[in-house]
Design a protein around this motif. Structure first.
Motif, PDB file in Angstrom:
ATOM      1  N   GLU A  65       0.919  -1.170  -0.022  1.00  0.00           N
ATOM      2  CA  GLU A  65       0.195  -0.080  -0.108  1.00  0.00           C
ATOM      3  C   GLU A  65       0.827   1.396  -0.133  1.00  0.00           C
ATOM      4  N   LEU A  66       0.299   2.299  -0.654  1.00  0.00           N
ATOM      5  CA  LEU A  66       1.103   3.526  -0.741  1.00  0.00           C
ATOM      6  C   LEU A  66       1.649   4.161   0.624  1.00  0.00           C
ATOM      7  N   LYS A  67       0.776   3.755   1.606  1.00  0.00           N
ATOM      8  CA  LYS A  67       1.505   4.374   3.052  1.00  0.00           C
ATOM      9  C   LYS A  67       2.690   3.698   3.246  1.00  0.00           C
ATOM     10  N   TYR A  68       2.808   2.504   2.801  1.00  0.00           N
ATOM     11  CA  TYR A  68       4.067   1.650   3.326  1.00  0.00           C
ATOM     12  C   TYR A  68       5.190   2.062   2.263  1.00  0.00           C
ATOM     13  N   VAL A  69       4.895   2.222   1.023  1.00  0.00           N
ATOM     14  CA  VAL A  69       5.816   2.629   0.151  1.00  0.00           C
ATOM     15  C   VAL A  69       6.393   3.912   0.814  1.00  0.00           C
ATOM     16  N   ARG A  70       5.599   4.921   1.188  1.00  0.00           N
ATOM     17  CA  ARG A  70       6.118   6.103   1.695  1.00  0.00           C
ATOM     18  C   ARG A  70       7.032   6.035   3.012  1.00  0.00           C
ATOM     19  N   HIS A  71       6.546   5.260   3.867  1.00  0.00           N
ATOM     20  CA  HIS A  71       7.419   4.836   4.996  1.00  0.00           C
ATOM     21  C   HIS A  71       8.679   4.380   4.633  1.00  0.00           C
ATOM     22  N   LEU A  72       8.819   3.245   3.642  1.00  0.00           N
ATOM     23  CA  LEU A  72      10.071   2.694   3.169  1.00  0.00           C
ATOM     24  C   LEU A  72      10.909   3.900   2.435  1.00  0.00           C
ATOM     25  N   ALA A  73      10.154   4.790   1.732  1.00  0.00           N
ATOM     26  CA  ALA A  73      11.043   5.550   0.857  1.00  0.00           C
ATOM     27  C   ALA A  73      11.503   6.761   1.921  1.00  0.00           C
ATOM     28  N   SER A  74      10.876   6.844   2.923  1.00  0.00           N
ATOM     29  CA  SER A  74      11.386   8.076   3.770  1.00  0.00           C
ATOM     30  C   SER A  74      12.717   7.656   4.496  1.00  0.00           C
ATOM     31  N   PHE A  75      13.197   6.282   4.452  1.00  0.00           N
ATOM     32  CA  PHE A  75      14.521   6.014   4.979  1.00  0.00           C
ATOM     33  C   PHE A  75      15.515   6.397   4.141  1.00  0.00           C
ATOM     34  N   HIS A  76      15.400   6.956   2.988  1.00  0.00           N
ATOM     35  CA  HIS A  76      16.419   7.562   1.978  1.00  0.00           C
ATOM     36  C   HIS A  76      16.492   9.027   1.965  1.00  0.00           C
ATOM     37  N   PRO A  77      17.810   9.585   2.129  1.00  0.00           N
ATOM     38  CA  PRO A  77      17.823  10.995   1.743  1.00  0.00           C
ATOM     39  C   PRO A  77      16.903  11.630   0.900  1.00  0.00           C
ATOM     40  N   SER A  78      16.646  11.041  -0.239  1.00  0.00           N
ATOM     41  CA  SER A  78      16.021  11.577  -1.387  1.00  0.00           C
ATOM     42  C   SER A  78      14.581  11.901  -1.052  1.00  0.00           C
ATOM     43  N   PHE A  79      14.019  11.308  -0.122  1.00  0.00           N
ATOM     44  CA  PHE A  79      12.840  11.527   0.477  1.00  0.00           C
ATOM     45  C   PHE A  79      12.270  13.151   0.760  1.00  0.00           C
TER      46      PHE A  79
END
Length: 117
Positions: A65-79
Motif C-alpha cells: 500500500e502507498l502508505k508503506y511505500v512512503r514509509h520505506l522511501a522515507s529512509f532514504h535522503p531523497s525523500f
C-alpha cells in the motif's frame, strides 16, 4: 545480475498466468515469497543506498500500500520532507510495469531528465 536470462515469452506467460489466477491464491503466493525478516531489513537497505532512489507506487496496490511505500522511501535522503522520491501511478495495483506501461515510462523519463536534461 542474472546468470542466464529467461526468454521474454516465458516472462510474459508467467505474468499472464499470475493475473489470471484466483486473486486470493495469487496474493498468498506473492506474500509467501518474501519473509518477515527480509521485509524488516528493507528500511536498513534503503538507508544505505547512496544513489538517488525513486519508488513508483500503484495507488490501488493491495500488496504494498502507498502508505508503506512512503514509509520505506522515507529512509532514504531523497525523500525530503514531502516524499519527493515517491511517484504515484493512478489506476494501478502492484504490477505497474504491466498495468500502466505508459505511465511507468513517463515517470522514468521525468526522473532521468532531472539528471540528464
Amino acid at each position: 545480475m542474472v546468470h542466464r536470462p529467461l526468454s521474454r515469452q516465458w516472462g510474459k506467460q508467467r505474468i499472464h498466468d499470475f493475473l489470471q489466477a484466483d486473486a486470493t491464491a495469487a496474493l498468498g503466493a506473492l506474500l509467501e515469497t518474501t519473509t518477515e525478516q527480509e521485509v524488516h531489513y528493507l528500511p536498513q537497505l534503503v538507508a544505505q543506498l547512496g544513489q538517488p532512489v525513486y519508488f513508483l507506487a500503484g495507488q490501488q496496490d493491495p500488496v504494498m500500500e502507498l502508505k508503506y511505500v512512503r514509509h520505506l522511501a522515507s529512509f532514504h535522503p531523497s525523500f525530503g520532507c514531502m516524499g519527493n522520491n515517491v511517484r504515484e501511478i493512478d489506476h494501478c495495483g502492484h504490477l505497474a510495469m504491466v498495468e500502466q506501461v505508459v505511465s511507468v515510462e513517463e515517470n522514468i523519463r521525468k526522473i532521468l531528465n532531472q539528471y540528464h536534461p
